[in-house]
Design a protein around this motif. Structure first.
Motif, PDB file in Angstrom:
ATOM      1  N   MET A   1       0.845  -1.166   0.000  1.00 37.19           N
ATOM      2  CA  MET A   1       0.000   0.000   0.000  1.00 37.19           C
ATOM      3  C   MET A   1       0.898   1.238   0.000  1.00 37.19           C
ATOM      4  O   MET A   1       1.875   1.304   0.731  1.00 37.19           O
ATOM      5  N   GLU A  17       5.877   3.258   0.662  1.00 40.44           N
ATOM      6  CA  GLU A  17       5.211   2.001   0.364  1.00 40.44           C
ATOM      7  C   GLU A  17       5.446   1.022   1.501  1.00 40.44           C
ATOM      8  O   GLU A  17       6.582   0.831   1.940  1.00 40.44           O
ATOM      9  N   VAL A  18       4.361   0.440   2.007  1.00 40.06           N
ATOM     10  CA  VAL A  18       4.448  -0.527   3.105  1.00 40.06           C
ATOM     11  C   VAL A  18       3.569  -1.734   2.783  1.00 40.06           C
ATOM     12  O   VAL A  18       2.626  -1.637   2.007  1.00 40.06           O
ATOM     13  N   GLU A  19       3.900  -2.859   3.402  1.00 41.90           N
ATOM     14  CA  GLU A  19       3.068  -4.059   3.297  1.00 41.90           C
ATOM     15  C   GLU A  19       1.952  -3.929   4.327  1.00 41.90           C
ATOM     16  O   GLU A  19       2.211  -4.010   5.530  1.00 41.90           O
ATOM     17  N   ALA A  20       0.733  -3.689   3.872  1.00 45.42           N
ATOM     18  CA  ALA A  20      -0.387  -3.518   4.789  1.00 45.42           C
ATOM     19  C   ALA A  20      -1.696  -3.690   4.030  1.00 45.42           C
ATOM     20  O   ALA A  20      -1.766  -3.407   2.838  1.00 45.42           O
ATOM     21  N   ARG A  21      -2.711  -4.128   4.767  1.00 40.92           N
ATOM     22  CA  ARG A  21      -4.058  -4.242   4.193  1.00 40.92           C
ATOM     23  C   ARG A  21      -5.000  -3.190   4.752  1.00 40.92           C
ATOM     24  O   ARG A  21      -6.002  -2.863   4.139  1.00 40.92           O
ATOM     25  N   GLU A  25      -2.529  -1.216  10.073  1.00 40.79           N
ATOM     26  CA  GLU A  25      -1.295  -1.934   9.763  1.00 40.79           C
ATOM     27  C   GLU A  25      -0.270  -1.005   9.112  1.00 40.79           C
ATOM     28  O   GLU A  25       0.924  -1.090   9.402  1.00 40.79           O
ATOM     29  N   ALA A  26      -0.738  -0.115   8.244  1.00 42.36           N
ATOM     30  CA  ALA A  26       0.172   0.813   7.565  1.00 42.36           C
ATOM     31  C   ALA A  26       0.817   1.768   8.562  1.00 42.36           C
ATOM     32  O   ALA A  26       2.029   1.992   8.527  1.00 42.36           O
ATOM     33  N   ALA A  29       3.376  -0.046  10.658  1.00 46.92           N
ATOM     34  CA  ALA A  29       4.580  -0.329   9.878  1.00 46.92           C
ATOM     35  C   ALA A  29       5.469   0.906   9.759  1.00 46.92           C
ATOM     36  O   ALA A  29       6.688   0.795   9.630  1.00 46.92           O
ATOM     37  N   GLU A  55      -7.202  -0.347  -0.624  1.00 47.89           N
ATOM     38  CA  GLU A  55      -6.104  -0.354  -1.577  1.00 47.89           C
ATOM     39  C   GLU A  55      -5.714   1.098  -1.744  1.00 47.89           C
ATOM     40  O   GLU A  55      -6.555   1.943  -1.992  1.00 47.89           O
TER      41      GLU A  55
END
Length: 70
Positions: A1, A17-21, A25-26, A29, A55
């Motif tokens: 994301m 940019e981070v791995e998150a849904r 979570e973002a 992170a 998204e």
């Protein structure tokens, strides 16, 4: 994301940019406490909740002292 941080956040206006849904979570992170303040979270013109799967790009605005954005 992709996350875009605005206002007085540590990474002013930076796209990260981070791995998150979810926005929660973002923020975690990125080392930002999602419970510390009432963040204003948006995807496009739609406001989203901390635990809503989204998204990106996720726009993150800190609250303004004394009131909400107009």
């Amino acid at each position: 994301m992709i996350v875009v941080l605005h206002g007085n956040l540590r990474r002013l206006g930076e796209r990260v940019e981070v791995e998150a849904r979810t926005p929660r979570e973002a923020l975690l992170a990125l080392g930002v406490d999602p419970e510390a303040e009432e963040w204003i979270l948006a995807v496009g013109e739609r406001v989203v909740g901390l635990d809503e799967p989204v998204e990106g790009p996720l726009e993150v605005y800190p609250p303004i002292a004394g009131g909400w954005y107009t």
